[in-house]
Design a protein around this motif. Structure first.
Motif, PDB file in Angstrom:
ATOM      1  N   TRP A  36       0.828  -1.205   0.000  1.00  0.00           N
ATOM      2  CA  TRP A  36       0.000   0.000   0.000  1.00  0.00           C
ATOM      3  C   TRP A  36       0.862   1.254   0.000  1.00  0.00           C
ATOM      4  O   TRP A  36       0.621   2.203  -0.726  1.00  0.00           O
ATOM      5  CB  TRP A  36      -0.944  -0.027   1.195  1.00  0.00           C
ATOM      6  CG  TRP A  36      -1.796   1.191   1.339  1.00  0.00           C
ATOM      7  CD1 TRP A  36      -1.741   2.113   2.330  1.00  0.00           C
ATOM      8  CD2 TRP A  36      -2.847   1.622   0.464  1.00  0.00           C
ATOM      9  NE1 TRP A  36      -2.688   3.099   2.136  1.00  0.00           N
ATOM     10  CE2 TRP A  36      -3.386   2.817   0.991  1.00  0.00           C
ATOM     11  CE3 TRP A  36      -3.392   1.122  -0.715  1.00  0.00           C
ATOM     12  CZ2 TRP A  36      -4.431   3.504   0.390  1.00  0.00           C
ATOM     13  CZ3 TRP A  36      -4.439   1.811  -1.316  1.00  0.00           C
ATOM     14  CH2 TRP A  36      -4.939   2.982  -0.768  1.00  0.00           C
TER      15      TRP A  36
ATOM     16  N   VAL B 212       2.495   2.511  -3.261  1.00  0.00           N
ATOM     17  CA  VAL B 212       1.630   3.229  -4.199  1.00  0.00           C
ATOM     18  C   VAL B 212       1.804   4.725  -3.923  1.00  0.00           C
ATOM     19  O   VAL B 212       1.808   5.153  -2.766  1.00  0.00           O
ATOM     20  CB  VAL B 212       0.158   2.803  -4.004  1.00  0.00           C
ATOM     21  CG1 VAL B 212      -0.783   3.639  -4.859  1.00  0.00           C
ATOM     22  CG2 VAL B 212      -0.010   1.318  -4.302  1.00  0.00           C
TER      23      VAL B 212
ATOM     24  N   LYS C 293       1.258   8.495  -3.064  1.00  0.00           N
ATOM     25  CA  LYS C 293       0.262   9.089  -2.163  1.00  0.00           C
ATOM     26  C   LYS C 293      -0.958   9.656  -2.889  1.00  0.00           C
ATOM     27  O   LYS C 293      -2.091   9.413  -2.452  1.00  0.00           O
ATOM     28  CB  LYS C 293       0.921  10.167  -1.291  1.00  0.00           C
ATOM     29  CG  LYS C 293      -0.035  10.928  -0.398  1.00  0.00           C
ATOM     30  CD  LYS C 293      -0.011  10.440   1.002  1.00  0.00           C
ATOM     31  CE  LYS C 293      -0.725  11.356   1.974  1.00  0.00           C
ATOM     32  NZ  LYS C 293      -2.155  11.235   1.993  1.00  0.00           N
TER      33      LYS C 293
ATOM     34  N   ARG D  33      -3.117   6.710  -3.671  1.00  0.00           N
ATOM     35  CA  ARG D  33      -3.716   6.170  -2.444  1.00  0.00           C
ATOM     36  C   ARG D  33      -4.888   7.043  -2.002  1.00  0.00           C
ATOM     37  O   ARG D  33      -5.952   6.533  -1.644  1.00  0.00           O
ATOM     38  CB  ARG D  33      -2.686   6.096  -1.312  1.00  0.00           C
ATOM     39  CG  ARG D  33      -1.628   5.051  -1.516  1.00  0.00           C
ATOM     40  CD  ARG D  33      -0.818   4.762  -0.266  1.00  0.00           C
ATOM     41  NE  ARG D  33      -0.533   5.857   0.602  1.00  0.00           N
ATOM     42  CZ  ARG D  33       0.632   6.497   0.703  1.00  0.00           C
ATOM     43  NH1 ARG D  33       1.648   6.142  -0.066  1.00  0.00           N
ATOM     44  NH2 ARG D  33       0.798   7.473   1.560  1.00  0.00           N
ATOM     45  N   ASP D  34      -4.692   8.357  -2.056  1.00  0.00           N
ATOM     46  CA  ASP D  34      -5.766   9.280  -1.669  1.00  0.00           C
ATOM     47  C   ASP D  34      -6.969   9.125  -2.591  1.00  0.00           C
ATOM     48  O   ASP D  34      -8.111   9.126  -2.130  1.00  0.00           O
ATOM     49  CB  ASP D  34      -5.274  10.727  -1.704  1.00  0.00           C
ATOM     50  CG  ASP D  34      -4.271  11.032  -0.606  1.00  0.00           C
ATOM     51  OD1 ASP D  34      -4.141  10.228   0.358  1.00  0.00           O
ATOM     52  OD2 ASP D  34      -3.591  12.074  -0.717  1.00  0.00           O
TER      53      ASP D  34
ATOM     54  N   SER E  73      -8.898   5.976  -1.697  1.00  0.00           N
ATOM     55  CA  SER E  73      -9.679   6.163  -0.474  1.00  0.00           C
ATOM     56  C   SER E  73     -10.891   7.068  -0.697  1.00  0.00           C
ATOM     57  O   SER E  73     -11.994   6.770  -0.227  1.00  0.00           O
ATOM     58  CB  SER E  73      -8.791   6.762   0.621  1.00  0.00           C
ATOM     59  OG  SER E  73      -7.758   5.871   0.951  1.00  0.00           O
TER      60      SER E  73
ATOM     61  N   CYS F  10      -7.677   1.344  -8.471  1.00  0.00           N
ATOM     62  CA  CYS F  10      -7.046   0.118  -7.976  1.00  0.00           C
ATOM     63  C   CYS F  10      -6.252  -0.570  -9.077  1.00  0.00           C
ATOM     64  O   CYS F  10      -5.140  -1.065  -8.836  1.00  0.00           O
ATOM     65  CB  CYS F  10      -8.094  -0.831  -7.404  1.00  0.00           C
ATOM     66  SG  CYS F  10      -8.816  -0.262  -5.855  1.00  0.00           S
TER      67      CYS F  10
ATOM     68  N   ALA G  25      -3.078   1.267  -9.462  1.00  0.00           N
ATOM     69  CA  ALA G  25      -2.150   0.947  -8.374  1.00  0.00           C
ATOM     70  C   ALA G  25      -1.466  -0.391  -8.628  1.00  0.00           C
ATOM     71  O   ALA G  25      -0.259  -0.524  -8.420  1.00  0.00           O
ATOM     72  CB  ALA G  25      -2.900   0.916  -7.039  1.00  0.00           C
TER      73      ALA G  25
END
Length: 57
Positions: free
Chosen positions: A6, A9, A11, A14-15, A18, A33, A36
């Motif tokens: 995680w 990946v 930032k 990732r943000d 989320s 996803c 990523a």
């Protein structure tokens, strides 16, 4: 993903994962996803070694 993967990946991605999950934007979340996973596979040790040696498996 496990914690080590995680945090490999970027930032911003990732943000985005989320945020789209929280907003219920399943298509955008799924696309993020997949991106990523692409980033991780492109930057895996074996992929980097293949680029250095010129191997294409």
């Amino acid at each position: 993903m496990c914690r080590p993967h995680w945090f490999q990946v970027p930032k911003p991605l990732r943000d985005a994962i989320s945020q789209t999950w929280a907003a219920g934007q399943i298509r955008a979340w799924s696309a993020n996803c997949l991106e990523a996973r692409r980033v991780l596979s492109t930057n895996s040790p074996s992929a980097i070694a293949d680029r250095i040696t010129g191997d294409r498996s």
